[in-house]
Write a protein that holds these residues in place. Structure first.
Motif, short mmCIF file in Angstrom:
data_model
loop_
_atom_site.label_atom_id
_atom_site.label_comp_id
_atom_site.label_asym_id
_atom_site.label_seq_id
_atom_site.Cartn_x
_atom_site.Cartn_y
_atom_site.Cartn_z
N ALA A 1 -1.58 0.42 7.82
CA ALA A 1 -2.31 -0.10 6.64
C ALA A 1 -1.84 0.63 5.37
O ALA A 1 -1.69 0.00 4.30
CB ALA A 1 -3.81 0.08 6.84
N LEU A 2 -1.57 1.92 5.50
CA LEU A 2 -1.11 2.68 4.32
C LEU A 2 0.26 2.18 3.85
O LEU A 2 0.54 2.11 2.66
CB LEU A 2 -1.05 4.19 4.65
CG LEU A 2 -2.41 4.90 4.67
CD1 LEU A 2 -2.30 6.25 5.39
CD2 LEU A 2 -2.93 5.11 3.24
N ALA B 1 0.00 -1.21 2.13
CA ALA B 1 -0.63 -1.14 0.80
C ALA B 1 0.38 -1.17 -0.35
O ALA B 1 0.05 -1.59 -1.45
CB ALA B 1 -1.50 0.11 0.71
N THR C 1 -0.04 -7.05 5.43
CA THR C 1 -1.18 -6.37 6.05
C THR C 1 -0.61 -5.48 7.13
O THR C 1 0.60 -5.54 7.41
CB THR C 1 -2.17 -7.36 6.70
OG1 THR C 1 -1.53 -7.90 7.87
CG2 THR C 1 -2.54 -8.49 5.74
N ARG C 2 -1.48 -4.73 7.80
CA ARG C 2 -0.94 -3.84 8.83
C ARG C 2 -0.25 -4.62 9.96
O ARG C 2 0.61 -4.10 10.65
CB ARG C 2 -2.02 -2.91 9.37
CG ARG C 2 -3.06 -3.64 10.16
CD ARG C 2 -4.06 -2.67 10.75
NE ARG C 2 -4.90 -3.41 11.65
CZ ARG C 2 -6.20 -3.25 11.77
NH1 ARG C 2 -6.81 -2.35 11.06
NH2 ARG C 2 -6.89 -3.98 12.63
#
Ligand SMILES: Cc1ncc(COP(=O)(O)O)c(C=O)c1O
Length: 367
Positions: free
Chosen positions: A61-62, A65, A71-72
């Protein structure tokens, strides 16, 4: 499969821990463990089992971003950008496929493509334009037969980057012919002056982006990278990863997560170091303005110099290593003879020492 020698990495692997002044590095002085993790005690109880093969949800997820529209589910964590590049290309290319590579470039994708039996077509950035992309040449090279176009942006070895408009143009050219675009963005975030480079991700649905923590973040030893791609490519690369590394190193991924959560701060550090150290290399180069020509790098701790010394680049660097304990990268490693790539991200004492050694080597050459 027979992979050609990866000349630059072979040279670096052989010599980087043996020379006194390693100016061949393209990244920034690495962080210490203490710099990277404030609360080391918190890691004591971490269990060192296998990590999740895809990478942890939070790490993915990071990474998502800073790739708009991702998205992840679009992210696979890998062992370095190197593994990301390998998996991305090896899951797409078959013998006889055509692969277009924007040159000069870090030669990993070039070598992998040849190793996989692909036919490589090169499209060169134009040195006389300050290493800018020739969109007409790219348009002419990319055809319906092109399986993948590979580009490194910001570029290694030139340190130049594409504008957001050029990123869109390149994506559109590739999309128009139906191939894939593989963009190695490992130097994104290591801009010296310009704002953060636009990512290719999200311009159309046949784009794969790779990156990692080795350059702008100053964490090459963690060996953490990523692929950002449509879910079907994530599934294909994850399946091949079962044969390469299975999962990221557990401890590395934990540290990566801490680093990615401090992304802004680490990128500020990168910008600070780049601006502190580029003037040292620039003033050295200015003293050699008769024999060198260059374009100031926009990103990455590297500058790609053309030179007029009467010696081929590989021979010069060989002498530099063996007689003067100093390593830079010969242009020959990028198929660009009479050039040298010199890094400036290392501690200033190493940088100054290495440049003085090059001066001594040049005096010896003139004798
Ligand atoms: C363009 C490019 N891609 C990938 C890599 C390898 O990166 P990593 O250390 O994340 O495997 C490098 C290292 O120099 C590079 O310059």
């Amino acid at each position: 499969m027979r992979f050609p020698e990866f000349s630059m990495e072979r040279m670096q692997s052989t010599w980087e821990h043996r020379v006194k002044y390693d100016l061949s590095e393209s990244g920034l002085e690495a962080l210490t463990l203490e710099d990277a993790v404030r609360d080391l005690d918190a890691l004591r109880t971490e269990r060192l089992g296998y990590a999740n093969g895809m990478g942890r949800d939070q790490t993915r997820a990071l990474v998502a971003a800073f790739h708009p529209e991702a998205t992840r589910d679009n992210v696979l964590i890998t062992t370095g950008t190197s593994e990301a590049n390998f998996l991305a290309l090896a899951t797409l290319v078959e013998p006889g496929d055509e692969v277009v590579i924007v040159m000069p470039s870090y030669m990993q994708l070039h070598g992998i493509a040849r190793g996989l039996g692909a036919k490589v077509k090169e499209v060169w950035l134009r040195e006389e334009w300050g290493w800018r992309i020739d969109l007409d040449a790219l348009r002419a090279a990319v055809t319906p037969r092109t399986k993948v176009v590979c580009i490194c942006n910001p570029n290694n070895p030139t340190g130049q980057l594409l504008t957001a408009a050029e990123v869109l143009d390149v994506a559109t050219i590739v999309e128009g012919q139906g191939g894939w675009l593989l963009a190695d963005e490992v130097y994104r975030g290591a801009e010296r002056v310009a704002p953060e480079t636009a990512t290719f991700y999200g311009h159309h649905d046949r784009i794969i982006v790779t990156g990692g923590l080795s350059k702008a973040y100053g964490l090459p030893g963690l060996r953490i990278g990523w692929i950002v791609a449509p879910p079907e490519r994530i599934a294909a690369t994850w399946a091949m990863k079962d044969y390469t590394t299975i999962a990221p190193a557990t401890l590395s991924e934990l540290l990566a997560e801490i680093a990615l959560a401090r992304r802004e701060q680490l990128l500020k550090r990168a910008r600070y170091l780049l601006n502190e150290r580029w003037p040292i290399l620039e003033s050295w180069a200015a003293a050699h303005a008769q024999e060198l020509h260059w374009v100031a790098p926009a990103a990455g701790a590297i500058c790609f110099f053309g030179y007029s010394f009467p010696i081929e680049s590989a021979e010069f660097v060989d002498r530099l290593i063996k007689e003067w304990g100093t390593m830079v990268v010969p242009g020959a490693h990028f198929n660009a003879e009479r050039h040298l790539r010199i890094g400036f991200g290392m501690p200033t004492r190493t940088l100054r020492g290495g440049l003085e050694a090059i001066d001594r080597a040049l005096v010896a050459l003139a004798d």
